[in-house]
Design a protein around this motif. Structure first.
Motif, PDB file in Angstrom:
ATOM      1  N   MET A 168      38.653 -24.727  -3.263  1.00 45.91           N
ATOM      2  CA  MET A 168      39.437 -25.851  -2.719  1.00 45.91           C
ATOM      3  C   MET A 168      40.928 -25.491  -2.620  1.00 45.91           C
ATOM      4  O   MET A 168      41.476 -24.809  -3.489  1.00 45.91           O
ATOM      5  CB  MET A 168      39.263 -27.064  -3.641  1.00 45.91           C
ATOM      6  N   LEU A 169      41.560 -25.977  -1.540  1.00 50.78           N
ATOM      7  CA  LEU A 169      43.017 -25.865  -1.379  1.00 50.78           C
ATOM      8  C   LEU A 169      43.655 -27.172  -1.846  1.00 50.78           C
ATOM      9  O   LEU A 169      43.205 -28.258  -1.463  1.00 50.78           O
ATOM     10  CB  LEU A 169      43.360 -25.633   0.103  1.00 50.78           C
ATOM     11  N   VAL A 170      44.714 -27.072  -2.655  1.00 46.75           N
ATOM     12  CA  VAL A 170      45.452 -28.261  -3.098  1.00 46.75           C
ATOM     13  C   VAL A 170      46.833 -28.235  -2.452  1.00 46.75           C
ATOM     14  O   VAL A 170      47.602 -27.283  -2.646  1.00 46.75           O
ATOM     15  CB  VAL A 170      45.591 -28.294  -4.638  1.00 46.75           C
ATOM     16  N   PRO A 205      59.503 -27.966  -5.307  1.00 45.38           N
ATOM     17  CA  PRO A 205      58.407 -27.346  -4.551  1.00 45.38           C
ATOM     18  C   PRO A 205      57.168 -27.133  -5.413  1.00 45.38           C
ATOM     19  O   PRO A 205      56.057 -27.313  -4.924  1.00 45.38           O
ATOM     20  CB  PRO A 205      58.999 -26.010  -4.094  1.00 45.38           C
ATOM     21  N   GLU A 206      57.372 -26.723  -6.684  1.00 51.88           N
ATOM     22  CA  GLU A 206      56.171 -26.617  -7.534  1.00 51.88           C
ATOM     23  C   GLU A 206      56.065 -27.881  -8.383  1.00 51.88           C
ATOM     24  O   GLU A 206      56.675 -27.998  -9.444  1.00 51.88           O
ATOM     25  CB  GLU A 206      56.176 -25.377  -8.414  1.00 51.88           C
ATOM     26  N   THR A 207      55.307 -28.832  -7.871  1.00 57.90           N
ATOM     27  CA  THR A 207      55.103 -30.088  -8.607  1.00 57.90           C
ATOM     28  C   THR A 207      54.154 -29.818  -9.776  1.00 57.90           C
ATOM     29  O   THR A 207      53.491 -28.780  -9.827  1.00 57.90           O
ATOM     30  CB  THR A 207      54.465 -31.135  -7.679  1.00 57.90           C
ATOM     31  N   ARG A 208      54.070 -30.784 -10.659  1.00 60.61           N
ATOM     32  CA  ARG A 208      53.128 -30.629 -11.784  1.00 60.61           C
ATOM     33  C   ARG A 208      51.700 -30.548 -11.261  1.00 60.61           C
ATOM     34  O   ARG A 208      50.864 -29.836 -11.801  1.00 60.61           O
ATOM     35  CB  ARG A 208      53.276 -31.805 -12.758  1.00 60.61           C
ATOM     36  N   ALA A 251      46.932 -27.217 -10.577  1.00 61.41           N
ATOM     37  CA  ALA A 251      45.915 -26.618  -9.697  1.00 61.41           C
ATOM     38  C   ALA A 251      45.925 -25.095  -9.834  1.00 61.41           C
ATOM     39  O   ALA A 251      44.868 -24.458  -9.904  1.00 61.41           O
ATOM     40  CB  ALA A 251      46.166 -27.034  -8.251  1.00 61.41           C
ATOM     41  N   LYS A 252      47.137 -24.516  -9.876  1.00 58.66           N
ATOM     42  CA  LYS A 252      47.247 -23.049 -10.017  1.00 58.66           C
ATOM     43  C   LYS A 252      46.631 -22.600 -11.329  1.00 58.66           C
ATOM     44  O   LYS A 252      45.907 -21.603 -11.371  1.00 58.66           O
ATOM     45  CB  LYS A 252      48.722 -22.640 -10.001  1.00 58.66           C
ATOM     46  N   ALA A 253      46.913 -23.346 -12.405  1.00 64.45           N
ATOM     47  CA  ALA A 253      46.371 -22.991 -13.729  1.00 64.45           C
ATOM     48  C   ALA A 253      44.836 -23.040 -13.709  1.00 64.45           C
ATOM     49  O   ALA A 253      44.180 -22.312 -14.453  1.00 64.45           O
ATOM     50  CB  ALA A 253      46.924 -23.938 -14.786  1.00 64.45           C
ATOM     51  N   ARG A 254      44.290 -23.859 -12.821  1.00 64.64           N
ATOM     52  CA  ARG A 254      42.819 -23.978 -12.681  1.00 64.64           C
ATOM     53  C   ARG A 254      42.273 -22.898 -11.730  1.00 64.64           C
ATOM     54  O   ARG A 254      41.093 -22.826 -11.449  1.00 64.64           O
ATOM     55  CB  ARG A 254      42.537 -25.411 -12.190  1.00 64.64           C
TER      56      ARG A 254
END
Ligand code: NDP
Length: 286
Positions: free
Chosen positions: A222-224, A232-235, A240-243
């Motif tokens: 999936m793309l978030v 730009p890098e919201t929580r 999502a990146k950490a996942r």
């Protein structure tokens, strides 16, 4: 060649506009293209919108952007609308063709270009969950359906706003648009290919906030995407990146909506990198 000191003028009408960074990006594009154009931020209260739109004629302005609170109100001051702006029901860009003011909406188109180019995803056939039912969600949802998304599930806190948006999008596009109310934690389903946050949750200064969603069941492919561009890098995107999920930030949409407006106004393709780096510098992003 005789000197030509007469600049072409575009800009933004809104209230407030002092912190709107679009002009920094557009002017970087004009300089890179060797165009003697200027982009000015005009503080226009609602009662002066009609006069401001007439001033475009008087001053020979080549176009404007509209921001809060004018994106819907401006429609009554225009000669025509693009089919997409008509479907969305809001205008963020006006261009002048043969003296006529045409309303466009580049927000959703900018988002789509980011999905295609920056994230490398073709929206055709994709199943999408879209959080939010405001102006950004309408623009993004309309363009996703027009680009052939197979399923658009709009998830919103306000039932009325969500249902009205879904009904409007179905009428305007004839596409596969559904609604689900947002109650408690939203568990992103396994079938979702593209998940989009088009709410204002996480926007500066509330940078610790994040939509109450859970990616536990989501597909690894999936793309978030987040419409929020500051930061730009919201929580949400960090989570999502950490996942291990692919992400697309709101700066991408912001840059491309400006790139598309530049193309509409000047008929030229801008130096996208120059525009993006000017914007990142203005926002203090590395
Ligand atoms: P609107 O005010 O029109 O809509 C806001 C949406 O966010 C509504 O759906 C609202 O839900 C929802 N929302 C806000 N707070 C909460 C909350 N605490 N819980 C649940 N839902 C919430 O805003 P816009 O659509 O104009 O903008 C949305 C975001 O998109 C902003 O952050 C804006 O900066 C960004 N944006 C980015 C652009 C870009 O180029 N990157 C371009 C345009 C916008 P409800 O209906 O229930 O109130």
């Amino acid at each position: 060649m005789p000197a030509n000191y007469q600049a072409e003028i575009v800009g933004v009408f809104g209230q407030p506009v002092a912190e709107n960074p679009t002009g920094i990006m557009q002017e970087a594009g004009f300089v890179a293209a060797g165009l003697n154009w200027r982009y000015l931020n005009f503080e226009v209260p609602p009662e002066n919108l009609g006069a401001a739109m007439r001033a475009m004629d008087a001053l020979g302005m080549r176009g404007v952007n509209l921001t809060i609170p004018h994106k819907v109100a401006v429609i009554s001051h225009l000669d025509d609308l693009s089919p997409e702006a008509r479907a969305i029901g809001a205008v963020n860009t006006v261009r002048v063709i043969d003296g006529k003011k045409i309303g466009e909406n580049t927000d959703g188109k900018g988002f789509l270009r980011g999905v295609r180019i920056d994230a490398g995803v073709n929206p055709a056939g994709k199943r999408v969950v879209l959080l939010g039912a405001g102006g950004a969600a309408r623009a993004i949802g309309t363009e996703l359906v027009l680009a052939g998304a197979a399923d658009l599930l709009v998830v919103n806190r306000s039932l009325v706003r969500g249902r009205v948006m879904v009904a409007d999008l179905r009428t305007a596009t004839g596409g596969p648009v559904r609604f689900a109310p947002w109650r408690g934690t939203y568990a992103v389903p396994e079938w979702c290919d593209v998940f989009v946050n088009a709410t204002s949750i996480g926007l500066f200064p509330d940078v610790e906030a994040m939509p109450d969603v859970n990616f536990a069941a989501a597909s690894n492919k999936m793309l978030v995407a987040d419409a929020v561009f500051n930061p730009p890098e919201t929580r949400l995107l960090a989570t999502a990146k950490a996942r291990g999920l692919a992400t697309l930030d709101g700066l991408s949409m912001l840059v491309y909506q400006g790139v598309i407006a530049f193309e509409m106004w000047t008929g030229k393709s801008p130096d996208e990198r120059a525009m993006k780096s000017a914007l990142r510098e203005a926002l203090g992003v590395a």
